[in-house]
Design a protein around this motif. Structure first.
Motif, PDB file in Angstrom:
ATOM      1  N   GLU A  46       0.820  -1.220   0.000  1.00 35.42           N
ATOM      2  CA  GLU A  46       0.000   0.000   0.000  1.00 35.42           C
ATOM      3  C   GLU A  46       0.853   1.270   0.000  1.00 35.42           C
ATOM      4  OE1 GLU A  46      -3.343   0.549  -0.181  1.00 35.42           O
ATOM      5  OE2 GLU A  46      -3.681  -1.594  -0.492  1.00 35.42           O
ATOM      6  N   VAL A  47       2.114   1.163   0.406  1.00 34.70           N
ATOM      7  CA  VAL A  47       3.008   2.316   0.357  1.00 34.70           C
ATOM      8  C   VAL A  47       3.071   2.869  -1.065  1.00 34.70           C
ATOM      9  CG1 VAL A  47       5.454   2.970   0.504  1.00 34.70           C
ATOM     10  CG2 VAL A  47       4.380   1.715   2.365  1.00 34.70           C
ATOM     11  N   PHE A  48       3.049   1.991  -2.048  1.00 33.63           N
ATOM     12  CA  PHE A  48       3.143   2.433  -3.438  1.00 33.63           C
ATOM     13  C   PHE A  48       1.879   3.181  -3.874  1.00 33.63           C
ATOM     14  CE2 PHE A  48       6.315  -0.880  -3.139  1.00 33.63           C
ATOM     15  CZ  PHE A  48       7.394  -0.272  -3.751  1.00 33.63           C
ATOM     16  N   LEU A  49       0.733   2.793  -3.360  1.00 33.60           N
ATOM     17  CA  LEU A  49      -0.500   3.523  -3.651  1.00 33.60           C
ATOM     18  C   LEU A  49      -0.460   4.899  -2.980  1.00 33.60           C
ATOM     19  CD1 LEU A  49      -3.266   3.630  -4.966  1.00 33.60           C
ATOM     20  CD2 LEU A  49      -4.206   2.508  -2.932  1.00 33.60           C
ATOM     21  N   THR A  50       0.009   4.930  -1.755  1.00 33.82           N
ATOM     22  CA  THR A  50       0.138   6.205  -1.050  1.00 33.82           C
ATOM     23  C   THR A  50       1.095   7.133  -1.791  1.00 33.82           C
ATOM     24  OG1 THR A  50      -0.287   5.091   1.050  1.00 33.82           O
ATOM     25  CG2 THR A  50       0.758   7.262   1.156  1.00 33.82           C
ATOM     26  N   LEU A  51       2.207   6.599  -2.251  1.00 34.11           N
ATOM     27  CA  LEU A  51       3.176   7.390  -3.003  1.00 34.11           C
ATOM     28  C   LEU A  51       2.541   7.972  -4.262  1.00 34.11           C
ATOM     29  CD1 LEU A  51       6.095   8.359  -3.606  1.00 34.11           C
ATOM     30  CD2 LEU A  51       6.449   6.147  -4.715  1.00 34.11           C
ATOM     31  N   SER A  52       1.824   7.155  -5.005  1.00 36.82           N
ATOM     32  CA  SER A  52       1.204   7.653  -6.234  1.00 36.82           C
ATOM     33  C   SER A  52       0.163   8.719  -5.924  1.00 36.82           C
ATOM     34  CB  SER A  52       0.601   6.507  -7.058  1.00 36.82           C
ATOM     35  OG  SER A  52      -0.501   5.923  -6.407  1.00 36.82           O
ATOM     36  N   ASN A  53      -0.618   8.538  -4.866  1.00 37.96           N
ATOM     37  CA  ASN A  53      -1.616   9.542  -4.493  1.00 37.96           C
ATOM     38  C   ASN A  53      -0.971  10.865  -4.103  1.00 37.96           C
ATOM     39  OD1 ASN A  53      -3.764   7.845  -4.971  1.00 37.96           O
ATOM     40  ND2 ASN A  53      -3.922   7.161  -2.867  1.00 37.96           N
ATOM     41  N   ILE A  54       0.129  10.805  -3.383  1.00 40.04           N
ATOM     42  CA  ILE A  54       0.838  12.027  -2.989  1.00 40.04           C
ATOM     43  C   ILE A  54       1.353  12.768  -4.218  1.00 40.04           C
ATOM     44  CG2 ILE A  54       2.942  12.880  -1.857  1.00 40.04           C
ATOM     45  CD1 ILE A  54       2.428  10.722   0.314  1.00 40.04           C
ATOM     46  N   VAL A  55       1.918  12.031  -5.156  1.00 43.39           N
ATOM     47  CA  VAL A  55       2.449  12.654  -6.365  1.00 43.39           C
ATOM     48  C   VAL A  55       1.321  13.283  -7.187  1.00 43.39           C
ATOM     49  CG1 VAL A  55       3.675  12.207  -8.541  1.00 43.39           C
ATOM     50  CG2 VAL A  55       4.498  11.187  -6.409  1.00 43.39           C
ATOM     51  N   ILE A  56       0.176  12.627  -7.274  1.00 45.29           N
ATOM     52  CA  ILE A  56      -0.973  13.186  -7.997  1.00 45.29           C
ATOM     53  C   ILE A  56      -1.414  14.499  -7.345  1.00 45.29           C
ATOM     54  CG2 ILE A  56      -3.428  12.850  -8.535  1.00 45.29           C
ATOM     55  CD1 ILE A  56      -2.735   9.804  -8.812  1.00 45.29           C
ATOM     56  N   VAL A  57      -1.567  14.486  -6.033  1.00 46.23           N
ATOM     57  CA  VAL A  57      -2.009  15.694  -5.316  1.00 46.23           C
ATOM     58  C   VAL A  57      -0.993  16.816  -5.487  1.00 46.23           C
ATOM     59  CG1 VAL A  57      -2.434  16.656  -3.022  1.00 46.23           C
ATOM     60  CG2 VAL A  57      -3.474  14.487  -3.674  1.00 46.23           C
ATOM     61  N   LEU A  58       0.283  16.514  -5.351  1.00 43.88           N
ATOM     62  CA  LEU A  58       1.305  17.549  -5.520  1.00 43.88           C
ATOM     63  C   LEU A  58       1.298  18.115  -6.934  1.00 43.88           C
ATOM     64  CD1 LEU A  58       4.322  16.066  -3.504  1.00 43.88           C
ATOM     65  CD2 LEU A  58       2.798  17.960  -2.856  1.00 43.88           C
ATOM     66  N   GLY A  59       1.051  17.263  -7.909  1.00 46.62           N
ATOM     67  CA  GLY A  59       0.987  17.723  -9.297  1.00 46.62           C
ATOM     68  C   GLY A  59      -0.156  18.693  -9.532  1.00 46.62           C
ATOM     69  N   PHE A  60      -1.343  18.366  -9.007  1.00 48.52           N
ATOM     70  CA  PHE A  60      -2.473  19.272  -9.170  1.00 48.52           C
ATOM     71  C   PHE A  60      -2.301  20.532  -8.322  1.00 48.52           C
ATOM     72  CE2 PHE A  60      -4.771  15.524 -10.895  1.00 48.52           C
ATOM     73  CZ  PHE A  60      -5.132  16.095 -12.105  1.00 48.52           C
ATOM     74  N   ARG A  61      -1.707  20.393  -7.150  1.00 48.43           N
ATOM     75  CA  ARG A  61      -1.444  21.568  -6.308  1.00 48.43           C
ATOM     76  C   ARG A  61      -0.515  22.525  -7.021  1.00 48.43           C
ATOM     77  NH1 ARG A  61       2.443  23.397  -2.761  1.00 48.43           N
ATOM     78  NH2 ARG A  61       1.661  24.600  -0.998  1.00 48.43           N
ATOM     79  N   GLN A  62       0.515  21.990  -7.618  1.00 40.22           N
ATOM     80  CA  GLN A  62       1.471  22.805  -8.353  1.00 40.22           C
ATOM     81  C   GLN A  62       0.777  23.523  -9.513  1.00 40.22           C
ATOM     82  OE1 GLN A  62       4.450  20.479 -10.410  1.00 40.22           O
ATOM     83  NE2 GLN A  62       5.966  22.116 -10.227  1.00 40.22           N
ATOM     84  N   ALA A  63      -0.098  22.832 -10.218  1.00 40.58           N
ATOM     85  CA  ALA A  63      -0.816  23.440 -11.344  1.00 40.58           C
ATOM     86  C   ALA A  63      -1.757  24.544 -10.869  1.00 40.58           C
ATOM     87  CB  ALA A  63      -1.588  22.365 -12.099  1.00 40.58           C
ATOM     88  N   ILE A  64      -2.428  24.326  -9.745  1.00 42.42           N
ATOM     89  CA  ILE A  64      -3.334  25.345  -9.202  1.00 42.42           C
ATOM     90  C   ILE A  64      -2.548  26.592  -8.783  1.00 42.42           C
ATOM     91  CG2 ILE A  64      -4.848  25.889  -7.244  1.00 42.42           C
ATOM     92  CD1 ILE A  64      -5.825  22.931  -7.442  1.00 42.42           C
ATOM     93  N   LEU A  65      -1.441  26.389  -8.093  1.00 36.67           N
ATOM     94  CA  LEU A  65      -0.622  27.530  -7.667  1.00 36.67           C
ATOM     95  C   LEU A  65      -0.089  28.301  -8.870  1.00 36.67           C
ATOM     96  CD1 LEU A  65       1.348  25.960  -4.668  1.00 36.67           C
ATOM     97  CD2 LEU A  65      -0.573  27.571  -4.570  1.00 36.67           C
ATOM     98  N   GLN A  66       0.310  27.590  -9.892  1.00 34.08           N
ATOM     99  CA  GLN A  66       0.816  28.231 -11.099  1.00 34.08           C
ATOM    100  C   GLN A  66      -0.289  29.029 -11.790  1.00 34.08           C
ATOM    101  OE1 GLN A  66       2.766  25.573 -13.806  1.00 34.08           O
ATOM    102  NE2 GLN A  66       2.962  27.114 -15.407  1.00 34.08           N
ATOM    103  N   ALA A  67      -1.492  28.468 -11.866  1.00 35.16           N
ATOM    104  CA  ALA A  67      -2.620  29.171 -12.479  1.00 35.16           C
ATOM    105  C   ALA A  67      -2.989  30.420 -11.680  1.00 35.16           C
ATOM    106  CB  ALA A  67      -3.824  28.235 -12.595  1.00 35.16           C
ATOM    107  N   GLN A  68      -2.901  30.331 -10.357  1.00 34.84           N
ATOM    108  CA  GLN A  68      -3.192  31.496  -9.521  1.00 34.84           C
ATOM    109  C   GLN A  68      -2.154  32.594  -9.727  1.00 34.84           C
ATOM    110  OE1 GLN A  68      -3.380  29.704  -5.612  1.00 34.84           O
ATOM    111  NE2 GLN A  68      -5.606  29.476  -5.700  1.00 34.84           N
ATOM    112  N   GLN A  69      -0.895  32.215  -9.869  1.00 28.13           N
ATOM    113  CA  GLN A  69       0.164  33.197 -10.103  1.00 28.13           C
ATOM    114  C   GLN A  69      -0.011  33.892 -11.448  1.00 28.13           C
ATOM    115  OE1 GLN A  69       3.867  31.162  -9.614  1.00 28.13           O
ATOM    116  NE2 GLN A  69       3.900  31.425  -7.396  1.00 28.13           N
ATOM    117  N   GLU A  70      -0.428  33.116 -12.458  1.00 29.19           N
ATOM    118  CA  GLU A  70      -0.635  33.685 -13.780  1.00 29.19           C
ATOM    119  C   GLU A  70      -1.840  34.619 -13.817  1.00 29.19           C
ATOM    120  OE1 GLU A  70      -0.829  30.349 -16.408  1.00 29.19           O
ATOM    121  OE2 GLU A  70       1.284  29.847 -16.120  1.00 29.19           O
ATOM    122  N   ALA A  71      -2.828  34.345 -12.944  1.00 25.86           N
ATOM    123  CA  ALA A  71      -4.023  35.173 -12.897  1.00 25.86           C
ATOM    124  C   ALA A  71      -3.758  36.502 -12.191  1.00 25.86           C
ATOM    125  CB  ALA A  71      -5.158  34.426 -12.182  1.00 25.86           C
ATOM    126  N   ASP A  72      -2.765  36.528 -11.314  1.00 23.64           N
ATOM    127  CA  ASP A  72      -2.468  37.760 -10.560  1.00 23.64           C
ATOM    128  C   ASP A  72      -1.714  38.771 -11.376  1.00 23.64           C
ATOM    129  OD1 ASP A  72      -3.756  36.792  -8.352  1.00 23.64           O
ATOM    130  OD2 ASP A  72      -1.923  36.043  -7.400  1.00 23.64           O
TER     131      ASP A  72
END
Length: 98
Positions: free
Chosen positions: A72-98
């Motif tokens: 299950e560690v591998f599932l947790t790892l993949s979930n963390i990477v997915i969340v970080l990827g979308f978080r990074q995209a959201i932060l980038q979109a917010q910076q571009e909007a400002d």
């Protein structure tokens, strides 16, 4: 092949289709896409772990805590990477909007 094993194998088809379309769309954040692909690593680790649990200990993977948790560690790892990827995209979109 047992019914649950057949369903598991068949369920890979739509997931692989999802990955194919997501990759081709070019719209998914790269890190999130990597996370979705890491889910395949979870599957690749879990299947042999399940066979090992059954052959060596005579129980299903779900009943062998140390091995199940390790897989299950591998599932947790993949979930963390997915969340970080979308978080990074959201932060980038917010910076571009400002």
């Amino acid at each position: 092949m047992a019914t649950k094993d057949a369903l598991f194998a068949i369920s890979l088809i739509p997931y692989l289709g999802f990955l194919w379309f997501l990759t081709r769309s070019g719209q998914a954040p790269r890190l999130a896409l990597i996370g979705f692909y890491l889910t395949l690593l979870f599957i690749a680790v879990t299947a042999p772990a399940g066979i090992y649990a059954l052959k060596v200990y005579g129980v299903s993977l779900a009943n062998l805590d140390w091995l199940h948790g390790s897989a299950e560690v591998f599932l947790t790892l993949s979930n963390i990477v997915i969340v970080l990827g979308f978080r990074q995209a959201i932060l980038q979109a917010q910076q571009e909007a400002d």
